[in-house]
Design a protein around this motif. Structure first.
Motif, PDB file in Angstrom:
ATOM      1  N   ILE A 235     -10.992   4.246  69.669  1.00  0.00           N
ATOM      2  CA  ILE A 235     -12.037   3.797  70.589  1.00  0.00           C
ATOM      3  C   ILE A 235     -12.363   4.899  71.599  1.00  0.00           C
ATOM      4  O   ILE A 235     -13.539   5.213  71.859  1.00  0.00           O
TER       5      ILE A 235
ATOM      6  N   THR B 252     -14.443  -3.920  64.188  1.00  0.00           N
ATOM      7  CA  THR B 252     -15.183  -3.722  65.441  1.00  0.00           C
ATOM      8  C   THR B 252     -16.690  -3.818  65.221  1.00  0.00           C
ATOM      9  O   THR B 252     -17.402  -4.505  65.970  1.00  0.00           O
TER      10      THR B 252
ATOM     11  N   TYR C 247      -5.738   2.568  67.032  1.00  0.00           N
ATOM     12  CA  TYR C 247      -7.000   1.892  67.345  1.00  0.00           C
ATOM     13  C   TYR C 247      -7.481   2.265  68.747  1.00  0.00           C
ATOM     14  O   TYR C 247      -8.671   2.549  68.969  1.00  0.00           O
TER      15      TYR C 247
ATOM     16  N   TYR D 174      -9.999  -1.303  61.061  1.00  0.00           N
ATOM     17  CA  TYR D 174     -10.339  -1.487  62.471  1.00  0.00           C
ATOM     18  C   TYR D 174     -11.795  -1.123  62.751  1.00  0.00           C
ATOM     19  O   TYR D 174     -12.454  -1.748  63.594  1.00  0.00           O
TER      20      TYR D 174
ATOM     21  N   ILE E  27     -14.177  -5.232  70.788  1.00  0.00           N
ATOM     22  CA  ILE E  27     -12.970  -4.467  71.139  1.00  0.00           C
ATOM     23  C   ILE E  27     -12.020  -5.346  71.952  1.00  0.00           C
ATOM     24  O   ILE E  27     -10.797  -5.346  71.728  1.00  0.00           O
TER      25      ILE E  27
ATOM     26  N   ILE F   6     -20.180  -4.747  70.886  1.00  0.00           N
ATOM     27  CA  ILE F   6     -19.060  -3.878  70.474  1.00  0.00           C
ATOM     28  C   ILE F   6     -17.951  -3.943  71.522  1.00  0.00           C
ATOM     29  O   ILE F   6     -16.762  -4.041  71.181  1.00  0.00           O
TER      30      ILE F   6
ATOM     31  N   GLU G  53     -11.705 -11.674  62.150  1.00  0.00           N
ATOM     32  CA  GLU G  53     -11.534 -10.516  63.014  1.00  0.00           C
ATOM     33  C   GLU G  53     -10.493 -10.749  64.109  1.00  0.00           C
ATOM     34  O   GLU G  53      -9.902  -9.792  64.598  1.00  0.00           O
TER      35      GLU G  53
END
Length: 683
Positions: A521, A595, A517, A591, A481, A477, A662
């Motif tokens: 996060i 991710t 985004y 998003y 990111i 992950i 992605e």
């Protein structure tokens, strides 16, 4: 390397008498991506006459399609002979042989007929072998096996076979054999009796009528065979085996004849191909010429770094009788309203060329934007290594990538790039294998990071920071990111270079999308850090989500006003509201999905370890004490082969998918046109 190569547009005028020499020089340099003058300046060129596009006198008035067709004929002939590659033939405009198209085509036709005759004979022999092998299968399957034939069966047959007994005039034996060759059959001769020859004939039942017709036309008389020692079935099999061996020898002889036929013409084929290729390219260049009475005009694109070299070369050919005009892409676009596309050259060091192939396979980036090749190289290899982390299996991939070009000597440049890419993937697997301590499915090496095998199997990983498979998922992950953030940053650079301020602010990949985004996060990690009990303070949620969402609401009204639509009614407001809601949902859900999609990297890595653990357990079950035996070694070898093939392919596909869907989706504008100069090795 960061951006696509800067391009310049050239318009040139040279004397008509120098057109052939200029064409040869342009082809030798192989730098100019031609543009038709009609596309560049249609109004001015409409006053001039277009070139007829004829090839130099040595090739006559052959059309471009004719030259191309003849070249492809030679390439097909060369391809049919193993080891005959035209890719490595040295090419030079100055040393290219002269070309007589008519004579060349006559020689090609003669060679083609000769090769076709050999192929026809090969096909005929192959058909005969197949027939006899089918017949042999029926004979050896029990109808005429080791125990021989029962004479009582001769009139009725058995299974798939039918048997005919009788005699023919001795002088028509060859005629009968010739007619029986049309289908699978065996004719066993018995000792001659006066002027007649007794025969036992075996055919498949489906061919019985045709065989009887052929025999009775030759004076066949049915009758009992004289008593003989031995077994007709064994004689039939021996006769069949002899015929099949004879035919296979003939097949080998025709293959050798085919090879000799091409080898005898190898030098002529190479020279003819070279001449055709050069004149074909010269013909193609001449099609871009526009002529006046005494001059020739042409136009095209060239990387800015090569402009001086091209100009000096042209002046060397025509001395002072040269007029050149250089334009920037901005000037060309302004003058042509964007009709003429600026070609894109990806200018990367040689070691990055295999990754250019991955970029171009997706699409050609727009001119002037960031060249993603270097970023793709790092992201692709990191993803592959995390999914296929085994030093031993990586070494196998390296060997495969290094040896394949030596085995496939006729491989194209694209295939050679693929082999290099496999070598790089193997190197990434070796590096990650050292990090995880994995060697051919076993934790045999001291891990530099953590023990992947131990972690997946529920043991300590050797790293205090990596304690469970959830930590592996978290690593991917973090990685995802980073990739998405990099894609957004590249997109901002592209939009700044293009001066697209509206998209830079309002689009999903712009500042507002990136802001949402980033706060998303932060919020997710804050929520996880409190044990999934609380969110960040309210003012942070307002700054992180509500404020950019409210600004995003004005995207469509601003866009509508920019396009001259200033009338805003109730229906328009409702439309703006619906578009705003949909766009917010796309940003949040998109998003989040992008991710989480990177978790597949961890999933495939865990599956890789689990498969190798499973093969290890299966191998241990083959011996009573769980030790090493012949079957366990075989299972482990086959398991590694299977994992290298399937997991290696899967890791490569998933790495490519994550890059395309992605990473590229955040910034890539695949609207470019590849730079394609006319040269001896391209087109």
């Amino acid at each position: 390397m960061m951006f696509t190569s800067p391009m310049s547009h050239l318009t040139a005028v040279v004397p008509g008498k120098s057109a052939d020499a200029v064409s040869r020089k342009l082809l030798s340099l192989g730098m100019l991506d031609f543009v038709r003058m009609e596309d560049f300046a249609p109004e001015e060129i409409s006053l001039l006459s277009s070139s007829g596009g004829t090839v130099p006198d040595s090739a006559g008035k052959a059309s471009l399609s004719r030259l191309t067709e003849d070249r492809l004929r030679i390439e097909n002939i060369a391809f049919s002979l193993n080891g005959f590659s035209l890719n490595s033939v040295p090419l030079s405009v100055d040393t290219a042989p002269s070309l007589d198209v008519v004579s060349l085509e006559q020689s090609l036709d003669d060679l083609g007929r000769q090769l076709q005759e050999i192929r026809n004979r090969q096909q005929e022999i192959n058909r005969e072998i197949l027939k006899l092998e089918e017949f042999r299968g029926s004979v050896s399957g029990g109808d005429a096996g080791q125990s021989g034939l029962d004479p009582a069966q001769f009139s009725t047959g058995s299974g798939f076979l039918a048997y005919l007994t009788g005699s023919i005039p001795a002088d028509v034996l060859e005629s009968v054999r010739s007619r029986l060759k049309r289908f699978p059959s065996v004719a066993i001769e018995l000792p001659r009796q006066e002027d007649r020859l007794p025969l036992l004939i075996m055919v498949l039942k489906r061919d019985l009528r045709e065989a009887e017709a052929a025999l009775f036309d030759s004076g066949w008389v049915e009758g009992k065979l004289p008593v003989q020692e031995g077994h007709p079935g064994r004689e039939a099999l021996a006769s069949l085996e002899g015929k099949i061996r004879e035919l296979k020898t003939g097949l080998s002889d025709t293959a050798a004849e085919y090879t000799r036929c091409i080898e005898d013409k190898r030098e002529w084929l190479t020279q003819s191909w070279t001449a055709l290729l050069v004149h074909e390219r010269l013909q193609k260049i001449s099609l871009f010429y526009t002529r006046t009475r005494r001059t020739v005009l042409f136009s095209g694109w060239i990387p800015r770094a090569k402009c001086r070299e091209l100009e000096d070369a042209l002046r060397e050919v025509v001395q002072k009788s040269l007029w050149l005009e250089w334009h920037s892409p901005q000037e060309v676009n302004a003058g042509t309203d964007g009709r003429v596309k600026v070609p894109v050259e990806l200018d990367n060091p040689g070691f990055l060329k295999p990754f250019e192939m991955l970029v171009e396979n997706y699409s050609v980036p727009a001119y002037g934007t960031v060249d993603p090749t270097a970023f793709v190289a790092v992201a692709f290899l990191c993803m592959f290594g995390l999914m296929f982390g085994d030093a031993g299996q990586g070494l196998v991939l390296i060997l495969a990538g290094l040896l394949a070009p030596r085995v496939m000597k006729n491989a194209s440049s694209g295939m050679r790039r693929l082999f290099t890419l496999i070598t790089y993937c193997g190197t990434a697997a070796v590096v990650s294998g050292l990090l995880f301590g994995s060697f051919f499915g076993y934790p045999l090496l001291p891990p530099l990071w953590f023990n992947y095998h131990a972690l997946v199997n529920g043991h300590a990983s050797g790293s205090p920071a990596i304690r469970s498979v959830y930590d592996i998922l978290l690593i991917t992950i973090y990685f995802g990111i980073s990739i998405i953030a990099l894609g957004l940053f590249i997109n901002w650079i592209n939009l700044l270079k293009q001066g697209d301020w509206f998209s830079l602010v309002f689009e999903k990949g712009g500042f507002l999308g990136g802001w949402i985004y980033g706060w998303g996060i932060y919020t997710a990690f804050f929520f996880a850090g409190t044990g999934y009990r609380s969110l960040p303070p309210g003012w942070q949620l307002i700054v992180g989500f509500l404020l950019p969402a409210l600004v995003l609401f004005f995207k469509h009204p601003v866009s509508s006003a920019h396009h001259g639509n200033t009338h805003i009614g109730p229906g328009m407001i409702m439309t703006f509201l619906m578009e705003w809601v949909v766009e917010l949902l796309e940003i949040f859900s998109g998003y989040l999905a992008n991710t989480l999609s990177f978790m597949r990297v961890a999933g495939l890595g865990i599956a890789h370890v689990s498969l190798m653990t499973a093969f290890d357990q299966i191998a241990a079950m083959t011996t009573s004490d769980g030790g090493v035996g012949p079957w366990s070694v075989l299972i482990l070898i086959l398991g590694n082969v299977l994992v290298i093939l399937l997991e290696g392919l899967s890791a490569g596909i998933q790495s490519l998918r994550l890059n395309y869907y992605e990473f590229f989706s955040k910034y890539f504008s695949g609207s470019g046109k590849a730079y394609a100069p006319i040269s001896l090795r391209n087109n």
